[in-house]
Design an enzyme around this catalytic site. Sequence first.
Site, PDB file in Angstrom:
ATOM      1  N   GLY A   9      12.990  39.627  71.637  1.00  0.00           N
ATOM      2  CA  GLY A   9      13.332  41.015  71.428  1.00  0.00           C
ATOM      3  C   GLY A   9      14.825  40.654  70.541  1.00  0.00           C
ATOM      4  N   ALA A  62      11.982  44.401  78.368  1.00  0.00           N
ATOM      5  CA  ALA A  62      11.937  45.574  78.521  1.00  0.00           C
ATOM      6  C   ALA A  62      11.149  46.545  77.706  1.00  0.00           C
ATOM      7  CB  ALA A  62      13.209  46.676  78.512  1.00  0.00           C
ATOM      8  N   THR A 103      20.828  51.324  80.000  1.00  0.00           N
ATOM      9  CA  THR A 103      20.976  52.253  78.831  1.00  0.00           C
ATOM     10  C   THR A 103      21.797  53.352  79.009  1.00  0.00           C
ATOM     11  OG1 THR A 103      19.789  53.778  77.215  1.00  0.00           O
ATOM     12  CG2 THR A 103      18.718  53.183  79.440  1.00  0.00           C
ATOM     13  N   TYR A 127      11.649  57.007  79.905  1.00  0.00           N
ATOM     14  CA  TYR A 127      12.259  55.494  79.630  1.00  0.00           C
ATOM     15  C   TYR A 127      13.577  55.634  80.463  1.00  0.00           C
ATOM     16  CZ  TYR A 127      15.106  52.204  77.354  1.00  0.00           C
ATOM     17  OH  TYR A 127      16.103  51.417  76.875  1.00  0.00           O
TER      18      TYR A 127
END
Length: 310
Positions: A9, A62, A103, A127
């Site tokens: 990622g 994730a 986040t 999410y």
Amino acid sequence: MIVVLGSRGQLGQALKDAIGEAPEHLFLSRASRDYCGDITDTAGLTETLMDIRPNIIINAAAFTAVDLAEQEMEAAMAANAKAPGVMAQIAAKINALLIHYSTDYVFDGSGQKPWEETDACAPLSVYGKSKLLGEQAISASGAKHFILRASWVYSHHGNNFLKTMLRLAEERDELRVINDQWGVPTHADYLAAATLDLINLATPGLGAKSQSVPDWGIYHCAPAGETTWFDYARLVINAAKSLGKAQACKKISPITTQEYPTAARRPLNSRLNTSKLQMALGTAPPDWQEDVMTTVHAVLMGTETDDDLQ
Ligand SMILES: NC(=O)c1ccc[n+]([C@@H]2O[C@H](COP(=O)([O-])OP(=O)(O)OC[C@H]3O[C@@H](n4cnc5c(N)ncnc54)[C@H](OP(=O)(O)O)[C@@H]3O)[C@@H](O)[C@H]2O)c1
């Protein structure tokens, strides 16, 4: 020994660059063959970590497709809620330090004040909920841990808003971009650098500095400043134009969140107060605009290392 999960990622690649490849560092992804790199394979993940017994586990993996998570709730929960809990239990058992990422989407986006680590969370999306559950599982585990909450992560690797804007500005004469969601773009390299700084402070013997060990827990990690997606897009496209690119785009128009419906609701206020991390590291965060300009240059002038700008 450091194990990094999610090494393909944006952040995973940045961690690879920052930590450096060496026999004592293991970078795992879903494509790994020798060890299980699928974080939702609980048995495989447990076997891998118990076998390697790393001092440090860094989870950069994730389920990050925010809109898709509304449909694929089980998959999002498995990767973002359950897997971090499994890692934390193993970390507690083998006395490893777990570093995890979360986040701004754990907040509901109300008000205009930058969110502090202790503010109440009320995610608007699947999410956000899944990431919050992951945080809670780690906090409850008793493992040594740092959770870095970031906003609007981008890099010259992978797919992100910056690269989407560059692509669209080559194709369309007008772009309409949301101007009522506030936050700040965070370069994955900054997140990786802050991770290493925390490791250095927290792990004597791995280059610990003389400052005191930061408390385990949650830290907000983002550059200085604030913006909207619209102003961010303008900076990206103007920087591209100064390099002779983004020629199709003649106009960028501001729109509201209501004018751009998405499956997942997003917070209007994603500002993060980063004082706690600044105190812990003894350094100020970089300016967000400079990082964005450097990245536009890297992507357009071909200094990026992958070829996913299409
Ligand atoms: N992107 C953002 O805007 C943003 C904003 C705030 C916080 N964050 C957080 O920052 C962290 C890093 O995000 P990022 O931007 O680097 O995300 P990213 O570029 O989407 O990378 C996520 C990585 O996780 C991997 N992954 C997904 N499911 C997996 C599984 N079951 N097993 C193993 N690997 C799996 C993906 O693997 P494949 O390559 O195989 O698909 C991908 O390489 C995440 O915790 C994210 O929640 C991101």
